[in-house]
Design a protein around this motif. Structure first.
Motif, PDB file in Angstrom:
ATOM      1  N   THR A  70      17.933  62.789  43.939  1.00 42.61           N
ATOM      2  CA  THR A  70      18.964  62.171  44.755  1.00 42.61           C
ATOM      3  C   THR A  70      18.383  61.046  45.607  1.00 42.61           C
ATOM      4  OG1 THR A  70      20.671  62.550  46.437  1.00 42.61           O
ATOM      5  CG2 THR A  70      18.662  63.846  46.624  1.00 42.61           C
ATOM      6  N   PRO A  71      19.128  59.949  45.778  1.00 42.98           N
ATOM      7  CA  PRO A  71      18.654  58.874  46.648  1.00 42.98           C
ATOM      8  C   PRO A  71      19.092  59.050  48.095  1.00 42.98           C
ATOM      9  CG  PRO A  71      20.622  58.139  45.534  1.00 42.98           C
ATOM     10  CD  PRO A  71      20.348  59.545  45.044  1.00 42.98           C
ATOM     11  N   HIS A  72      19.653  60.225  48.433  1.00 48.17           N
ATOM     12  CA  HIS A  72      20.130  60.442  49.799  1.00 48.17           C
ATOM     13  C   HIS A  72      18.926  60.680  50.709  1.00 48.17           C
ATOM     14  CE1 HIS A  72      23.334  61.507  52.683  1.00 48.17           C
ATOM     15  NE2 HIS A  72      22.383  62.258  53.218  1.00 48.17           N
ATOM     16  N   GLY A  73      18.418  59.604  51.301  1.00 53.15           N
ATOM     17  CA  GLY A  73      17.221  59.704  52.120  1.00 53.15           C
ATOM     18  C   GLY A  73      15.975  59.771  51.260  1.00 53.15           C
ATOM     19  N   PHE A  74      14.812  59.766  51.920  1.00 53.89           N
ATOM     20  CA  PHE A  74      13.543  59.811  51.201  1.00 53.89           C
ATOM     21  C   PHE A  74      12.950  61.224  51.145  1.00 53.89           C
ATOM     22  CE2 PHE A  74      12.141  55.110  51.901  1.00 53.89           C
ATOM     23  CZ  PHE A  74      13.038  54.711  50.935  1.00 53.89           C
ATOM     24  N   GLY A  75      13.552  62.187  51.833  1.00 53.07           N
ATOM     25  CA  GLY A  75      12.975  63.525  51.876  1.00 53.07           C
ATOM     26  C   GLY A  75      12.901  64.195  50.518  1.00 53.07           C
ATOM     27  N   HIS A  76      13.963  64.039  49.723  1.00 54.12           N
ATOM     28  CA  HIS A  76      13.978  64.657  48.401  1.00 54.12           C
ATOM     29  C   HIS A  76      12.965  63.978  47.488  1.00 54.12           C
ATOM     30  CE1 HIS A  76      17.583  66.927  49.509  1.00 54.12           C
ATOM     31  NE2 HIS A  76      17.967  65.807  50.112  1.00 54.12           N
ATOM     32  N   ALA A  77      12.836  62.663  47.614  1.00 54.18           N
ATOM     33  CA  ALA A  77      11.841  61.936  46.831  1.00 54.18           C
ATOM     34  C   ALA A  77      10.428  62.369  47.231  1.00 54.18           C
ATOM     35  CB  ALA A  77      12.017  60.437  47.018  1.00 54.18           C
ATOM     36  N   ALA A  78      10.205  62.572  48.520  1.00 56.48           N
ATOM     37  CA  ALA A  78       8.887  63.029  48.972  1.00 56.48           C
ATOM     38  C   ALA A  78       8.562  64.402  48.400  1.00 56.48           C
ATOM     39  CB  ALA A  78       8.847  63.063  50.506  1.00 56.48           C
ATOM     40  N   ARG A  79       9.566  65.271  48.354  1.00 57.01           N
ATOM     41  CA  ARG A  79       9.330  66.603  47.784  1.00 57.01           C
ATOM     42  C   ARG A  79       9.012  66.503  46.291  1.00 57.01           C
ATOM     43  NH1 ARG A  79      13.602  70.843  49.500  1.00 57.01           N
ATOM     44  NH2 ARG A  79      15.047  69.570  48.269  1.00 57.01           N
ATOM     45  N   SER A  80       9.726  65.630  45.593  1.00 56.96           N
ATOM     46  CA  SER A  80       9.434  65.445  44.168  1.00 56.96           C
ATOM     47  C   SER A  80       8.031  64.897  43.964  1.00 56.96           C
ATOM     48  CB  SER A  80      10.474  64.518  43.541  1.00 56.96           C
ATOM     49  OG  SER A  80      11.748  65.132  43.521  1.00 56.96           O
TER      50      SER A  80
ATOM     51  N   PRO B 102      15.689  53.215  37.244  1.00 58.66           N
ATOM     52  CA  PRO B 102      16.667  53.113  38.344  1.00 58.66           C
ATOM     53  C   PRO B 102      18.069  53.494  37.895  1.00 58.66           C
ATOM     54  CG  PRO B 102      16.126  50.938  37.491  1.00 58.66           C
ATOM     55  CD  PRO B 102      15.237  51.894  36.757  1.00 58.66           C
ATOM     56  N   GLU B 103      18.333  54.800  37.873  1.00 59.94           N
ATOM     57  CA  GLU B 103      19.631  55.338  37.473  1.00 59.94           C
ATOM     58  C   GLU B 103      20.317  55.951  38.689  1.00 59.94           C
ATOM     59  OE1 GLU B 103      21.265  55.590  34.552  1.00 59.94           O
ATOM     60  OE2 GLU B 103      19.787  55.027  33.033  1.00 59.94           O
ATOM     61  N   ALA B 104      21.594  55.602  38.896  1.00 60.89           N
ATOM     62  CA  ALA B 104      22.384  56.180  39.996  1.00 60.89           C
ATOM     63  C   ALA B 104      23.002  57.483  39.505  1.00 60.89           C
ATOM     64  CB  ALA B 104      23.464  55.202  40.435  1.00 60.89           C
ATOM     65  N   LEU B 105      22.395  58.604  39.862  1.00 64.05           N
ATOM     66  CA  LEU B 105      22.808  59.898  39.324  1.00 64.05           C
ATOM     67  C   LEU B 105      23.216  60.886  40.405  1.00 64.05           C
ATOM     68  CD1 LEU B 105      20.052  60.232  36.584  1.00 64.05           C
ATOM     69  CD2 LEU B 105      22.397  59.434  36.318  1.00 64.05           C
ATOM     70  N   ASP B 106      23.319  60.424  41.633  1.00 62.74           N
ATOM     71  CA  ASP B 106      23.794  61.297  42.701  1.00 62.74           C
ATOM     72  C   ASP B 106      24.330  60.424  43.830  1.00 62.74           C
ATOM     73  OD1 ASP B 106      24.307  63.821  43.832  1.00 62.74           O
ATOM     74  OD2 ASP B 106      22.497  63.707  45.054  1.00 62.74           O
ATOM     75  N   VAL B 107      25.239  61.004  44.605  1.00 60.67           N
ATOM     76  CA  VAL B 107      25.850  60.293  45.724  1.00 60.67           C
ATOM     77  C   VAL B 107      25.399  60.874  47.047  1.00 60.67           C
ATOM     78  CG1 VAL B 107      28.008  59.698  46.871  1.00 60.67           C
ATOM     79  CG2 VAL B 107      27.864  59.629  44.364  1.00 60.67           C
ATOM     80  N   GLY B 108      25.489  62.194  47.155  1.00 67.19           N
ATOM     81  CA  GLY B 108      25.244  62.806  48.456  1.00 67.19           C
ATOM     82  C   GLY B 108      26.378  62.461  49.391  1.00 67.19           C
ATOM     83  N   VAL B 109      26.073  61.825  50.491  1.00 67.50           N
ATOM     84  CA  VAL B 109      27.077  61.349  51.439  1.00 67.50           C
ATOM     85  C   VAL B 109      26.778  59.877  51.725  1.00 67.50           C
ATOM     86  CG1 VAL B 109      28.091  61.608  53.738  1.00 67.50           C
ATOM     87  CG2 VAL B 109      27.337  63.632  52.467  1.00 67.50           C
ATOM     88  N   VAL B 110      27.740  59.013  51.454  1.00 69.12           N
ATOM     89  CA  VAL B 110      27.581  57.597  51.779  1.00 69.12           C
ATOM     90  C   VAL B 110      27.587  57.446  53.295  1.00 69.12           C
ATOM     91  CG1 VAL B 110      28.604  55.299  51.568  1.00 69.12           C
ATOM     92  CG2 VAL B 110      28.685  56.897  49.630  1.00 69.12           C
ATOM     93  N   GLN B 111      26.696  56.635  53.813  1.00 69.66           N
ATOM     94  CA  GLN B 111      26.589  56.459  55.263  1.00 69.66           C
ATOM     95  C   GLN B 111      26.740  54.996  55.650  1.00 69.66           C
ATOM     96  OE1 GLN B 111      23.276  59.961  55.552  1.00 69.66           O
ATOM     97  NE2 GLN B 111      23.451  58.627  57.322  1.00 69.66           N
ATOM     98  N   ARG B 112      27.423  54.770  56.785  1.00 68.81           N
ATOM     99  CA  ARG B 112      27.521  53.407  57.336  1.00 68.81           C
ATOM    100  C   ARG B 112      26.192  52.990  57.954  1.00 68.81           C
ATOM    101  NH1 ARG B 112      32.344  55.639  59.714  1.00 68.81           N
ATOM    102  NH2 ARG B 112      34.214  55.064  58.539  1.00 68.81           N
ATOM    103  N   ASP B 113      25.529  53.963  58.569  1.00 67.69           N
ATOM    104  CA  ASP B 113      24.216  53.731  59.155  1.00 67.69           C
ATOM    105  C   ASP B 113      23.524  55.081  59.222  1.00 67.69           C
ATOM    106  OD1 ASP B 113      25.237  55.086  61.447  1.00 67.69           O
ATOM    107  OD2 ASP B 113      25.925  53.184  62.313  1.00 67.69           O
ATOM    108  N   ALA B 114      22.443  55.168  59.982  1.00 64.96           N
ATOM    109  CA  ALA B 114      21.648  56.388  59.989  1.00 64.96           C
ATOM    110  C   ALA B 114      22.394  57.605  60.529  1.00 64.96           C
ATOM    111  CB  ALA B 114      20.377  56.165  60.805  1.00 64.96           C
TER     112      ALA B 114
END
Length: 215
Positions: free
Chosen positions: A22-32, A71-83
């Motif tokens: 998921t691209p929702h933040g970098f935490g999931h990428a860090a775990r991967s 670069p595939e968009a395969l998840d949304v999570g929650v769209v955010q206006r800002d942090a």
């Protein structure tokens, strides 16, 4: 496990693992990245391919340039206006573009995974689980929460999220192995609790304190 990654692999071919993150933040990428680092230690020559819109530099910084990033968009999570502020109507619109997956897109993704991997690891991107099943590949879910657990808390503010909860839950239930990294939000039937997953440290505690100028 090491056996799970290498089972069924032709003799002499390096093990291959696809990560759908998921691209929702970098935490999931860090775990991967942490999982990729562990695999590299245990399986020299392992080939990792990442499917995510998280910038490629993030994975290369932790795991080296040999990691392939698609670069595939395969998840949304929650769209955010800002942090701090969510955009729930935009979240619903983005989910509608993704789920349920169009058959032609699911077929194309499954074919790509079959070319890249012997096993698929998903960090809460449910479309990756669907594609792994379509490709006939083992699917591992790594999570401390999933979107079918998150979205119900928003239903009073945005009822349009409701149609996505059960389909995501069904995809999550289809994982062959569900690893729940502590601290996780809800214990799942068949889930396997694991300690917190973090990347290797690069410097000693003393060196970090010195760089930050703190005692």
């Amino acid at each position: 496990s090491e056996d799970g990654v290498t089972a069924g692999r032709p003799r002499g071919r390096p093990p291959r693992v696809a990560f759908v993150v998921t691209p929702h933040g970098f935490g999931h990428a860090a775990r991967s990245c942490a999982v990729m680092q562990a695999l590299a230690r245990r399986l020299p020559g392992v080939r990792c391919t990442v499917y995510s819109t998280v910038p490629a530099w993030f994975f290369h910084d932790s795991c080296g340039p040999e990691v392939t990033v698609r670069p595939e968009a395969l998840d949304v999570g929650v769209v955010q206006r800002d942090a701090m502020r969510e955009d729930l109507p935009a979240t619903v619109a983005a989910l509608a573009e993704l789920l349920p997956p169009r058959p032609e897109r699911l077929d194309a993704l499954a074919a790509s995974l079959a070319d890249d991997a012997d096993v698929v690891v998903c960090d809460i991107a449910p479309l990756g689980l669907a594609a792994a099943v379509a490709a006939g590949l083992p699917a591992v879910l790594v999570e401390n929460f999933t979107w079918d657990w998150i979205y119900p808390a928003y239903l009073e503010r945005e009822p349009g999220l409701a149609p996505f909860v059960d389909p995501i839950a069904e995809l999550v239930a289809g994982a062959d192995l569900r690893l729940q990294a502590e601290p996780y939000c809800a214990a799942a039937a068949g889930g396997v609790a694991v300690p917190p997953v973090a990347r290797d440290r690069r410097a000693s505690a003393g060196a970090v304190r010195a760089r930050l100028g703190i005692p």
